[in-house]
Design an enzyme around this catalytic site. Structure first.
Site, PDB file in Angstrom:
ATOM      1  N   ASP A 279      61.504  61.701   8.308  1.00  9.42           N
ATOM      2  CA  ASP A 279      62.411  60.574   8.143  1.00  9.42           C
ATOM      3  C   ASP A 279      61.597  59.487   7.433  1.00  9.42           C
ATOM      4  O   ASP A 279      60.365  59.536   7.374  1.00  9.42           O
ATOM      5  CB  ASP A 279      62.979  60.085   9.485  1.00  9.42           C
ATOM      6  CG  ASP A 279      64.244  59.253   9.273  1.00  9.42           C
ATOM      7  OD1 ASP A 279      64.455  58.765   8.136  1.00  9.42           O
ATOM      8  OD2 ASP A 279      65.019  59.070  10.231  1.00  9.42           O
TER       9      ASP A 279
HETATM   10  C1  BGC Z   1      67.356  57.230   8.234  1.00  7.80           C
HETATM   11  C2  BGC Z   1      67.603  58.581   7.619  1.00  7.80           C
HETATM   12  C3  BGC Z   1      67.826  58.427   6.135  1.00  7.80           C
HETATM   13  C4  BGC Z   1      66.619  57.742   5.521  1.00  7.80           C
HETATM   14  C5  BGC Z   1      66.721  57.557   4.020  1.00  7.80           C
HETATM   15  C6  BGC Z   1      66.277  56.453   7.506  1.00  7.80           C
HETATM   16  O1  BGC Z   1      66.288  55.125   7.925  1.00  7.80           O
HETATM   17  O2  BGC Z   1      67.021  57.390   9.590  1.00  7.80           O
HETATM   18  O3  BGC Z   1      68.709  59.194   8.219  1.00  7.80           O
HETATM   19  O4  BGC Z   1      68.062  59.671   5.534  1.00  7.80           O
HETATM   20  O5  BGC Z   1      66.475  56.479   6.125  1.00  7.80           O
HETATM   21  O6  BGC Z   1      67.620  56.587   3.697  1.00  7.80           O
END
Ligand code: BGC
Length: 741
Positions: free
Chosen positions: A279
């Site tokens: 993540d």
């Molecule tokens: C989220 C993810 C997301 C990523 C990219 C993170 O803050 O938890 O689900 O894919 O950001 O935007």
């Protein structure tokens, strides 16, 4: 001359064929891994052999994101999405252009593009429709490609263990079998469009509060039978290109460097062939993470850039380990066809997308209450309608955070041109309940009141034949809900309107369950979820009977927050958050925040399993949903065997066609020490009035098993199993006991 024509045509065709063949040969001579008759693994291995260490490292990280990591000059080649990993043109390997795409493609507004918003993911799950799930994913896949992306960052499947989680709308409900199968169908739909699919957030990221610091404590068996089972099914049924490891720690170790999760379970037990991507900002180490099985760091290269190169050169990270990370990424690119079928930018099919969004929403709306057959509304009897509720004249609410899809024309409650979407700011989609109701209510007077003054709304309701209140609850990533109550005094508004007019219908626009103190006062309740780009038309089609509702709840509506396994969400202390004065909080997150503890002592008892086991009555149970017709169940026969078959008959006993979700649950022998029942299968059956159909549900033995930590595997406990069939987890008229061993 005419005689020559067929020869000329044949000769031209032959020349073209030869040209094509020689071009193909030239391609595969230049790059033998471009030979599509080889397996994805063979092709990936051939490329890995040709790569320099720098090229390998370049595939293992992103190129930056403002506020989350340093920025690389190469980021100018990004397509504008959340992630961009450079390609290797010398070897014919394209860049990976990633976009968030939970219920539609994100960041279209700031890139001057258009995306369709589908109903929220939890709405998709409420359809219990695997073909619908495939279409959901296919639309996202098409729009990703049209906008220049080749990877989706959607695929959220964390179980609704904590329904106040601000991302409940992005997930697929509280049951691992339903959630796992639904997310798999979405990912299959995406990957069929030659887009790398992703399943996330692995694992147990079940609350947003303190997500970068929280340590989730849970025993192994409970984890395998609940949250991890949703991932296991999702991965086995869709072979996703990627798994996104989550921010939180699990049993003491960050998910993105957790060997048990990434290697022992994911890559070994489940035989996952794709790659683990962090993540955004979820990486915390180089050697530990690499050894644990993390393959790619996003969005930057704090740990998998120079630090990884040095670690390889000094032998701290073995070369085969790096080769495996690279192999997994390349293998997924070949397997999903992003190398052979590069994306081409084109105009998104707006009209087609709206049609898909409307149909999916019609399939997902859940009718929770319908006293006196108030619905569907009968145009010949209803002459005046009050449409009441915040912004119900202009739009419907949508889910926020990285899932947010940008509405065309901007946020419907802001002046045109001032509609950018901002983090943690609710966005209303321009799909107007008032207009849609007016278009259906031929001949009736339809008036609007925002409900800002409940007594004015009550007066309008009193002077109308019917009142329809559109109530909302907004959710977003990066926050949890303070409680399950509707915000902005809407409970009070609804109670006042219902007191003024007994023919009150409430349409809920929520991301998950809410408490409903006025349930006994209104005649009808519809759960419309976050309804997407064409939401208001879909709702109106259900209100006026053009569509017979068929959705069923993928999560329980409890009576109160006090009935939840955790009446309060555990919040981080100040020392578990980045220093508020810091200009680069990501550095503190990467270095590791002080852990705070959450104990999931309820274990496997998530959702209905908790209420069943604790004998707590609920407001609306898991699997519940009414229809404008009625169904009966009969003639259950269960055939024991390796894959038990459950056969029964469903009859439409009313006078409207409809689709019934017929649910099959099982109870395990008491020696298994499991909650009273679990969902083991279902079938969505379409029936004309009076029609009966025999339904067969084959039950995967894993869904009847327990996870044995001694044997490190699924184990069917010999003994007596109860198979129960019906239309909701609390309405199961058919039951048969069967011995399995
Ligand atoms: C989220 C993810 C997301 C990523 C990219 C993170 O803050 O938890 O689900 O894919 O950001 O935007």
């Amino acid at each position: 001359m005419p005689l020559l024509r067929p020869f000329v045509r044949t000769a031209v065709l032959l020349c073209l064929l030869l040209l094509l063949l020689s071009f193909g040969n030239a391609q595969s001579n230049k790059h033998p891994w471009m030979n599509t008759s080889l397996s994805a693994d063979e092709r990936a291995s051939m490329v890995v052999k040709e790569m320099t260490l720098d090229e390998k490292i370049s595939l293992l990280h992103g190129t930056g994101m403002v506020g989350l990591s340093p920025m690389s000059p190469l980021a100018i080649h990004s397509n504008g999405g959340a992630g961009y990993t450079v390609g290797i043109p010398r070897l014919g390997i394209p860049a990976i252009q990633m976009s968030d795409a939970a219920y539609g493609v994100r960041m279209s507004g700031e890139n001057g593009r258009y995306s369709t918003a589908l109903p929220s993911c939890v709405a998709g799950a409420a359809s219990w429709d695997l073909q619908g799930g495939f279409e959901y994913g296919a639309l996202i896949g098409r729009e990703l490609r049209a906008q220049g992306y080749n990877m989706s960052l959607g695929g959220g499947v964390n179980l609704t263990r904590e329904p106040r989680n601000g991302r409940t709308f992005e997930y697929m409900g509280e049951d691992p079998v339903l959630a796992g199968k639904m997310v798999a169908s979405v990912i299959r739909g995406e990957q069929a469009q030659h887009v790398l699919g992703d399943i996330k957030h692995y694992a147990l990221n079940d609350q947003e509060s303190g997500r970068n610091a929280v340590n989730v404590n849970i025993d192994q068996r409970a984890a395998r039978e609940s949250d991890l089972l949703a991932f296991e099914i999702g991965i086995q049924e869709s072979d996703p290109a990627a798994v996104m490891c989550s921010y939180n720690r699990v049993n003491g170790t960050y998910a993105c460097e957790n060997k048990y999760l990434l290697t022992d379970v994911l890559k070994k037990d489940w035989n996952f062939h794709g790659f683990v991507v962090t993540d955004w900002g979820g990486a915390h180490s180089t050697e530990k993470a690499s050894a644990a099985g993390m393959d790619q760091e996003q969005p930057g290269w704090i740990f998998y850039g120079d630090a990884l190169k040095k670690a390889v050169e000094s032998g701290k990270v073995p070369q085969p380990e790096v080769d495996d990370h690279v192999h997994r990424i390349l293998r997924s690119m070949f397997a999903t066809g992003v190398v052979d079928n590069p994306q081409e930018k084109s105009v998104v099919d707006v009209a087609g997308g709206l049609e898909v969004a409307r149909k999916l929403e019609e399939n997902s709306i859940v009718l929770l209450k319908n006293d006196g057959a108030q619905l569907p509304l009968d145009n010949s009897k209803v002459h005046s309608i009050a449409v009441i509720g915040p912004h119900a004249d202009v739009g419907m609410i949508s889910g926020g955070g990285s899932a947010q899809v940008d509405p065309p024309g901007g946020n419907a409650i802001l002046p045109p041109g001032k509609g950018q979407t901002r983090w943690l700011e609710p966005v209303w989609f321009p799909t107007s309940p008032l207009k849609s109701v007016r278009s259906k209510a031929a001949g009736a007077t339809v008036q609007f009141d925002s409900g800002a003054d409940p007594s004015s709304a009550a007066t309008l309701a009193k002077n109308s034949d019917v009142a329809i209140v559109f109530a909302y609850q907004w959710e977003s990533e990066d926050m949890d809900l303070p409680s399950l109550s509707l915000p902005e005094h809407q409970d009070d508004l609804i109670a006042k309107v219902a007191a003024a007019n007994p023919h009150t219908i409430v349409v809920l626009e929520t991301g998950g369950p809410v408490t409903i103190p006025w349930a006994g006062q209104v005649s009808s309740i519809l759960e419309a979820w976050y309804a997407g780009s064409a939401g208001s038309d879909a709702v109106a089609n259900v209100l006026f009977g053009n569509v017979n509702p068929s959705g069923k709840l993928p999560l329980t509506f409890p009576r109160s927050d006090a009935d939840l396994p955790h009446p309060q969400i555990v919040k981080p202390g100040a020392d578990s958050k980045p220093d508020p004065s810091s200009t680069e909080p990501w550095k503190q997150i990467a270095a590791g925040l002080k852990a705070f503890q959450v104990h999931y002592d309820e274990g496997v008892k998530v959702g209905y399993k908790w209420y069943d086991a604790e004998s707590k009555p609920v407001l609306f149970p898991f699997g519940f949903g009414l229809s404008y017709t009625t169904y009966s169940y009969s003639n259950l026969r269960v055939t024991a065997g390796k894959m038990p078959h459950v056969v029964f008959t469903v009859t439409n006993t009313g006078n409207r066609g409809g689709a019934e979700i017929a649910e099959v649950y099982a109870s395990l022998p008491s020696s298994a020490s499991e909650p009273p029942k679990r969902l083991v299968g279902w079938s969505k059956v379409h029936l004309k009035p009076g029609e009966s159909k025999e339904v067969t549900v084959d039950v995967d033995p894993k869904y009847l098993s327990i996870y044995s930590t001694d044997q490190h595997g699924w184990q069917l406990i010999p003994g007596e199993y109860g198979f129960m069939v019906g239309g909701s987890s609390q309405d199961l008229p058919l039951k048969e006991l069967v011995s399995l061993n």
